[in-house]
Design an enzyme around this catalytic site. Sequence first.
Site, PDB file in Angstrom:
ATOM      1  N   THR A  59      98.511  27.080   2.256  1.00 36.97           N
ATOM      2  CA  THR A  59      98.888  26.376   1.030  1.00 36.97           C
ATOM      3  C   THR A  59     100.066  27.081   0.361  1.00 36.97           C
ATOM      4  O   THR A  59     100.224  28.292   0.466  1.00 36.97           O
ATOM      5  CB  THR A  59      97.711  26.294   0.036  1.00 36.97           C
ATOM      6  OG1 THR A  59      97.363  27.619  -0.412  1.00 36.97           O
ATOM      7  CG2 THR A  59      96.501  25.626   0.671  1.00 36.97           C
ATOM      8  N   GLY A  60     100.902  26.292  -0.303  1.00 43.02           N
ATOM      9  CA  GLY A  60     102.056  26.857  -0.986  1.00 43.02           C
ATOM     10  C   GLY A  60     102.952  27.637  -0.051  1.00 43.02           C
ATOM     11  O   GLY A  60     103.281  28.797  -0.312  1.00 43.02           O
ATOM     12  N   SER A  61     103.395  26.996   1.038  1.00 45.38           N
ATOM     13  CA  SER A  61     104.024  27.755   2.125  1.00 45.38           C
ATOM     14  C   SER A  61     105.434  27.312   2.479  1.00 45.38           C
ATOM     15  O   SER A  61     105.893  27.536   3.594  1.00 45.38           O
ATOM     16  CB  SER A  61     103.138  27.676   3.373  1.00 45.38           C
ATOM     17  OG  SER A  61     102.734  26.349   3.637  1.00 45.38           O
ATOM     18  N   THR A  62     106.145  26.726   1.532  1.00 39.69           N
ATOM     19  CA  THR A  62     107.528  26.343   1.830  1.00 39.69           C
ATOM     20  C   THR A  62     108.499  27.507   1.668  1.00 39.69           C
ATOM     21  O   THR A  62     109.667  27.404   2.046  1.00 39.69           O
ATOM     22  CB  THR A  62     107.979  25.177   0.932  1.00 39.69           C
ATOM     23  OG1 THR A  62     107.835  25.555  -0.440  1.00 39.69           O
ATOM     24  CG2 THR A  62     107.151  23.925   1.209  1.00 39.69           C
ATOM     25  N   GLY A  91     108.662  32.162   0.596  1.00 39.17           N
ATOM     26  CA  GLY A  91     107.966  33.394   0.254  1.00 39.17           C
ATOM     27  C   GLY A  91     106.944  33.861   1.271  1.00 39.17           C
ATOM     28  O   GLY A  91     107.091  33.665   2.476  1.00 39.17           O
ATOM     29  N   ILE A  92     105.899  34.489   0.767  1.00 48.82           N
ATOM     30  CA  ILE A  92     104.868  35.068   1.626  1.00 48.82           C
ATOM     31  C   ILE A  92     104.155  33.985   2.433  1.00 48.82           C
ATOM     32  O   ILE A  92     103.855  34.168   3.611  1.00 48.82           O
ATOM     33  CB  ILE A  92     103.867  35.881   0.783  1.00 48.82           C
ATOM     34  CG1 ILE A  92     104.549  37.121   0.206  1.00 48.82           C
ATOM     35  CG2 ILE A  92     102.642  36.276   1.614  1.00 48.82           C
ATOM     36  CD1 ILE A  92     103.720  37.871  -0.816  1.00 48.82           C
ATOM     37  N   GLY A  93     103.881  32.839   1.808  1.00 52.62           N
ATOM     38  CA  GLY A  93     103.210  31.755   2.517  1.00 52.62           C
ATOM     39  C   GLY A  93     104.005  31.277   3.712  1.00 52.62           C
ATOM     40  O   GLY A  93     103.462  31.079   4.812  1.00 52.62           O
ATOM     41  N   SER A 106      96.774  40.102  -4.944  1.00 50.96           N
ATOM     42  CA  SER A 106      97.874  40.963  -5.378  1.00 50.96           C
ATOM     43  C   SER A 106      97.326  42.321  -5.777  1.00 50.96           C
ATOM     44  O   SER A 106      96.152  42.448  -6.159  1.00 50.96           O
ATOM     45  CB  SER A 106      98.587  40.330  -6.580  1.00 50.96           C
ATOM     46  OG  SER A 106      99.488  41.239  -7.191  1.00 50.96           O
ATOM     47  N   TYR A 139      97.903  36.667 -15.175  1.00 44.09           N
ATOM     48  CA  TYR A 139      98.087  36.690 -13.727  1.00 44.09           C
ATOM     49  C   TYR A 139      97.113  37.694 -13.100  1.00 44.09           C
ATOM     50  O   TYR A 139      96.446  37.389 -12.105  1.00 44.09           O
ATOM     51  CB  TYR A 139      99.524  37.075 -13.402  1.00 44.09           C
ATOM     52  CG  TYR A 139      99.818  37.263 -11.931  1.00 44.09           C
ATOM     53  CD1 TYR A 139      99.978  36.157 -11.090  1.00 44.09           C
ATOM     54  CD2 TYR A 139      99.947  38.531 -11.383  1.00 44.09           C
ATOM     55  CE1 TYR A 139     100.259  36.330  -9.738  1.00 44.09           C
ATOM     56  CE2 TYR A 139     100.227  38.711 -10.036  1.00 44.09           C
ATOM     57  CZ  TYR A 139     100.382  37.609  -9.226  1.00 44.09           C
ATOM     58  OH  TYR A 139     100.658  37.780  -7.890  1.00 44.09           O
TER      59      TYR A 139
END
Length: 264
Positions: A13-16, A18-20, A141, A154
């Site tokens: 998820t959220g992988s377009t 960065g880390i994803g 994190s 956060y």
Amino acid sequence: MDLGLAGKHALITGSTAGIGYAIARGLAAEGASVVITGRSQAGVDDALRRLKEAVPEAKATGIAEDCATAAGAQAVFAKLPAVDILVNNLGIYDRKPAFEIDDAEWQRFFEVNVMSGVRFTRHYAPGMAQRGWGRILFVSSESALNIPREMIHYGMSKTAQLSISRGFAMELAGTGVTVNALLPGPTHTETTDRMRAERAKTAGKTVAELEAEFIRDFRPTSLVRRFTSADEVAAMGVYLCSEMASATSGAAVRVDGGVVNQIM
């Protein structure tokens, strides 16, 4: 080393970016079929283009939905009923003084960073258990343990992820499904690099100067004394999703450059 990922199906998820994205690319390079998600079709298409340029043999598709909402999650479930590997990477962060964080912002961080992973795990984990194999990874994190004064909302959400990942690991004990949390530290990603560039410009400093000051003033316990790369974080993430990590479950694994000043 063969990580045993060939033929596995993974959702990140959220992988377009960065880390994803780095985890998705790493899994694809190891032979897994990966599904990238993002809120816009254009973003998903661009990520798939970059992934297939980096890994020409990649088996990759994408879904454009808002995985932070219950409706978006249901839409993904309808399109992708089952997976072998789930990476709960979706998340948001923002600096804000503690007394300026209103109720809506606290709730937004909990909804996006915590409940998204709960929904996806609740849907996919039972099928993994029935099939006798699965990997679930929460991208948390170091802020879960080292609460950042500049964004305690956060930190709260990342600490919650540790409790949730451990709890799901306990629930899935003996099923062949592992659940772990990955704890990056300060990391270079497209989004964070852009934000630092903007802050550096406003402050009349170079990005390198800004980053050095951040490590000195906000993460003085860092042992590597620098920001890590998304690929460095992803390397551990890919391992935790692999057959080779079969004896690791319920763990909070740090890739934080030694920021958290403890030995366990």
